[in-house]
Design a protein around this motif. Structure first.
Motif, PDB file in Angstrom:
ATOM      1  N   ASP A   1      -0.493   0.138  10.239  1.00  0.00           N
ATOM      2  CA  ASP A   1      -1.395   0.046  11.398  1.00  0.00           C
ATOM      3  C   ASP A   1      -1.294   1.307  12.264  1.00  0.00           C
ATOM      4  OD1 ASP A   1       1.157  -0.445  12.311  1.00  0.00           O
ATOM      5  OD2 ASP A   1       0.549  -1.984  13.732  1.00  0.00           O
ATOM      6  N   ASN A   2      -2.209   1.437  13.213  1.00  0.00           N
ATOM      7  CA  ASN A   2      -2.266   2.567  14.144  1.00  0.00           C
ATOM      8  C   ASN A   2      -2.378   3.914  13.422  1.00  0.00           C
ATOM      9  OD1 ASN A   2      -2.040   0.782  16.315  1.00  0.00           O
ATOM     10  ND2 ASN A   2       0.203   0.886  16.249  1.00  0.00           N
ATOM     11  N   ASN A   3      -3.161   3.950  12.352  1.00  0.00           N
ATOM     12  CA  ASN A   3      -3.401   5.177  11.583  1.00  0.00           C
ATOM     13  C   ASN A   3      -2.110   5.815  11.072  1.00  0.00           C
ATOM     14  OD1 ASN A   3      -6.157   4.899  12.023  1.00  0.00           O
ATOM     15  ND2 ASN A   3      -6.096   6.145  13.867  1.00  0.00           N
ATOM     16  N   LYS A   4      -1.101   4.997  10.792  1.00  0.00           N
ATOM     17  CA  LYS A   4       0.167   5.502  10.296  1.00  0.00           C
ATOM     18  C   LYS A   4       0.095   5.638   8.779  1.00  0.00           C
ATOM     19  CE  LYS A   4       4.248   3.792  11.772  1.00  0.00           C
ATOM     20  NZ  LYS A   4       5.437   2.933  11.751  1.00  0.00           N
ATOM     21  N   LEU A   5       0.557   6.773   8.274  1.00  0.00           N
ATOM     22  CA  LEU A   5       0.511   7.071   6.854  1.00  0.00           C
ATOM     23  C   LEU A   5       1.835   7.728   6.473  1.00  0.00           C
ATOM     24  CD1 LEU A   5      -2.467   8.536   5.060  1.00  0.00           C
ATOM     25  CD2 LEU A   5      -0.338   9.738   4.870  1.00  0.00           C
ATOM     26  N   VAL A   6       2.532   7.167   5.472  1.00  0.00           N
ATOM     27  CA  VAL A   6       3.799   7.718   4.998  1.00  0.00           C
ATOM     28  C   VAL A   6       3.625   8.049   3.524  1.00  0.00           C
ATOM     29  CG1 VAL A   6       6.254   7.275   4.648  1.00  0.00           C
ATOM     30  CG2 VAL A   6       5.111   6.366   6.661  1.00  0.00           C
ATOM     31  N   SER A   7       4.068   9.233   3.125  1.00  0.00           N
ATOM     32  CA  SER A   7       3.928   9.675   1.749  1.00  0.00           C
ATOM     33  C   SER A   7       5.271  10.149   1.218  1.00  0.00           C
ATOM     34  CB  SER A   7       2.909  10.820   1.678  1.00  0.00           C
ATOM     35  OG  SER A   7       2.868  11.366   0.388  1.00  0.00           O
TER      36      SER A   7
ATOM     37  N   LYS B   1      -0.725   2.173  -1.172  1.00  0.00           N
ATOM     38  CA  LYS B   1      -0.238   0.846  -0.814  1.00  0.00           C
ATOM     39  C   LYS B   1      -0.608   0.529   0.635  1.00  0.00           C
ATOM     40  CE  LYS B   1       3.611   0.501  -4.029  1.00  0.00           C
ATOM     41  NZ  LYS B   1       5.006   0.064  -4.155  1.00  0.00           N
ATOM     42  N   PRO B   2      -1.717  -0.167   0.852  1.00  0.00           N
ATOM     43  CA  PRO B   2      -2.063  -0.554   2.226  1.00  0.00           C
ATOM     44  C   PRO B   2      -1.273  -1.802   2.641  1.00  0.00           C
ATOM     45  CG  PRO B   2      -3.801  -1.209   0.717  1.00  0.00           C
ATOM     46  CD  PRO B   2      -2.765  -0.483  -0.095  1.00  0.00           C
ATOM     47  N   SER B   3      -0.720  -1.785   3.829  1.00  0.00           N
ATOM     48  CA  SER B   3      -0.005  -2.959   4.328  1.00  0.00           C
ATOM     49  C   SER B   3      -1.012  -3.982   4.854  1.00  0.00           C
ATOM     50  CB  SER B   3       0.973  -2.555   5.440  1.00  0.00           C
ATOM     51  OG  SER B   3       0.252  -2.182   6.588  1.00  0.00           O
ATOM     52  N   LYS B   4      -0.524  -5.141   5.213  1.00  0.00           N
ATOM     53  CA  LYS B   4      -1.410  -6.178   5.757  1.00  0.00           C
ATOM     54  C   LYS B   4      -1.936  -5.792   7.132  1.00  0.00           C
ATOM     55  CE  LYS B   4       0.719  -9.839   3.122  1.00  0.00           C
ATOM     56  NZ  LYS B   4       1.511 -11.051   3.112  1.00  0.00           N
ATOM     57  N   LYS B   5      -1.236  -4.889   7.816  1.00  0.00           N
ATOM     58  CA  LYS B   5      -1.662  -4.444   9.143  1.00  0.00           C
ATOM     59  C   LYS B   5      -2.661  -3.286   9.072  1.00  0.00           C
ATOM     60  CE  LYS B   5       2.932  -5.480  10.939  1.00  0.00           C
ATOM     61  NZ  LYS B   5       4.133  -4.863  11.509  1.00  0.00           N
ATOM     62  N   CYS B   6      -2.812  -2.687   7.916  1.00  0.00           N
ATOM     63  CA  CYS B   6      -3.714  -1.537   7.743  1.00  0.00           C
ATOM     64  C   CYS B   6      -5.162  -1.985   7.911  1.00  0.00           C
ATOM     65  CB  CYS B   6      -3.503  -0.949   6.359  1.00  0.00           C
ATOM     66  SG  CYS B   6      -4.678   0.326   5.913  1.00  0.00           S
TER      67      CYS B   6
ATOM     68  N   LYS C   1     -10.873   0.909   7.604  1.00  0.00           N
ATOM     69  CA  LYS C   1     -11.266   2.309   7.791  1.00  0.00           C
ATOM     70  C   LYS C   1     -10.230   3.257   7.198  1.00  0.00           C
ATOM     71  CE  LYS C   1     -12.128   5.765  11.362  1.00  0.00           C
ATOM     72  NZ  LYS C   1     -11.276   6.731  10.723  1.00  0.00           N
ATOM     73  N   ASN C   2      -8.949   2.965   7.388  1.00  0.00           N
ATOM     74  CA  ASN C   2      -7.901   3.823   6.851  1.00  0.00           C
ATOM     75  C   ASN C   2      -7.905   3.829   5.327  1.00  0.00           C
ATOM     76  OD1 ASN C   2      -7.113   4.470   9.414  1.00  0.00           O
ATOM     77  ND2 ASN C   2      -5.369   3.088   9.452  1.00  0.00           N
ATOM     78  N   LEU C   3      -8.180   2.672   4.730  1.00  0.00           N
ATOM     79  CA  LEU C   3      -8.247   2.607   3.269  1.00  0.00           C
ATOM     80  C   LEU C   3      -9.424   3.436   2.754  1.00  0.00           C
ATOM     81  CD1 LEU C   3      -7.119   1.461   0.652  1.00  0.00           C
ATOM     82  CD2 LEU C   3      -8.574  -0.536   0.986  1.00  0.00           C
TER      83      LEU C   3
ATOM     84  N   LEU D   1      11.000   1.346   5.343  1.00  0.00           N
ATOM     85  CA  LEU D   1      10.550   2.704   5.646  1.00  0.00           C
ATOM     86  C   LEU D   1       9.406   2.697   6.670  1.00  0.00           C
ATOM     87  CD1 LEU D   1      10.682   5.751   4.991  1.00  0.00           C
ATOM     88  CD2 LEU D   1       9.022   5.315   3.184  1.00  0.00           C
ATOM     89  N   LEU D   2       8.462   1.785   6.490  1.00  0.00           N
ATOM     90  CA  LEU D   2       7.349   1.677   7.448  1.00  0.00           C
ATOM     91  C   LEU D   2       7.856   1.190   8.804  1.00  0.00           C
ATOM     92  CD1 LEU D   2       4.326   0.256   5.439  1.00  0.00           C
ATOM     93  CD2 LEU D   2       4.628   2.537   6.362  1.00  0.00           C
ATOM     94  N   ALA D   3       8.786   0.257   8.798  1.00  0.00           N
ATOM     95  CA  ALA D   3       9.330  -0.255  10.063  1.00  0.00           C
ATOM     96  C   ALA D   3      10.112   0.826  10.803  1.00  0.00           C
ATOM     97  CB  ALA D   3      10.204  -1.468   9.814  1.00  0.00           C
ATOM     98  N   ALA D   4      10.799   1.685  10.067  1.00  0.00           N
ATOM     99  CA  ALA D   4      11.597   2.744  10.699  1.00  0.00           C
ATOM    100  C   ALA D   4      10.707   3.831  11.273  1.00  0.00           C
ATOM    101  CB  ALA D   4      12.569   3.352   9.684  1.00  0.00           C
ATOM    102  N   ASN D   5       9.598   4.126  10.590  1.00  0.00           N
ATOM    103  CA  ASN D   5       8.688   5.168  11.098  1.00  0.00           C
ATOM    104  C   ASN D   5       7.795   4.546  12.088  1.00  0.00           C
ATOM    105  OD1 ASN D   5       9.722   7.331   9.671  1.00  0.00           O
ATOM    106  ND2 ASN D   5       8.530   6.883   7.869  1.00  0.00           N
TER     107      ASN D   5
END
Length: 174
Positions: free
Chosen positions: A77-83, A132-137, A140-142, A170-174
């Protein structure tokens, strides 16, 4: 008096055969057979198998060699993207938090594609991207990340919604 016994002959018309319909049918048959012959040709699909390595005794080991080409993109969520590249338990580099602009994920994908193609010396072997989109994504981001795949001309990508516990952390930490 004239001779009335003379028979009057009617004019015989010549019979003509109209071949217009026959020509139309023959062209339809020709087109039909041309199309069916083209469809009957076997089509091959290239597999993204790893190169054979002499250390593996000439065998192709499942998953070996693919970590170099594997790029995973986690959407939150919130346009967060981790690669990250490779496997999360053995990453080739630390996971990066990126943005959706030209200096973010687009630049990263172009760099990964260029590096992988230089490493393999083959322009047909690009990155294998797992999205991998999360349930909060949000949707639009997808769509944005799919647009980035098209802009970077990445042919091999997949959308998966299964997160490992490490990826969730990892998503929770970022």
């Amino acid at each position: 008096m004239k001779n009335l016994t003379k028979k009057i002959r009617s004019k015989k018309l010549e019979s003509k055969v109209d071949l217009t319909a026959m020509v139309s049918v023959s062209f339809l048959l020709i087109v039909f057979f041309m199309v069916t012959i083209d469809l009957a040709k076997p089509k091959g699909i290239g597999l993204g198998l790893p190169d054979k390595n002499p250390e593996w005794d000439g065998k192709i080991v499942c998953g070996m060699g693919m970590g170099d080409r594997l790029v995973t993109i986690l959407l939150d969520d919130n346009n967060k993207l981790v690669s990250y590249q490779g496997l999360l338990s053995y990453p080739n580099e630390k996971p990066k938090t990126l943005s959706y602009d030209a200096n973010g994920i687009r630049k990263e994908l172009h760099n990964k594609k260029r590096l992988i193609q230089e490493y393999y010396g083959d322009t047909s072997r690009g990155p294998i991207v797992i999205i991998k989109p999360s349930k909060k994504c949000n949707y639009k981001n997808l769509i944005d990340i799919l647009d980035e795949m098209a802009v970077a001309k990445i042919d091999t990508y997949s959308i998966i919604n299964d997160f490992t516990p490490e990826e969730s952390q990892l998503l929770a930490a970022n």
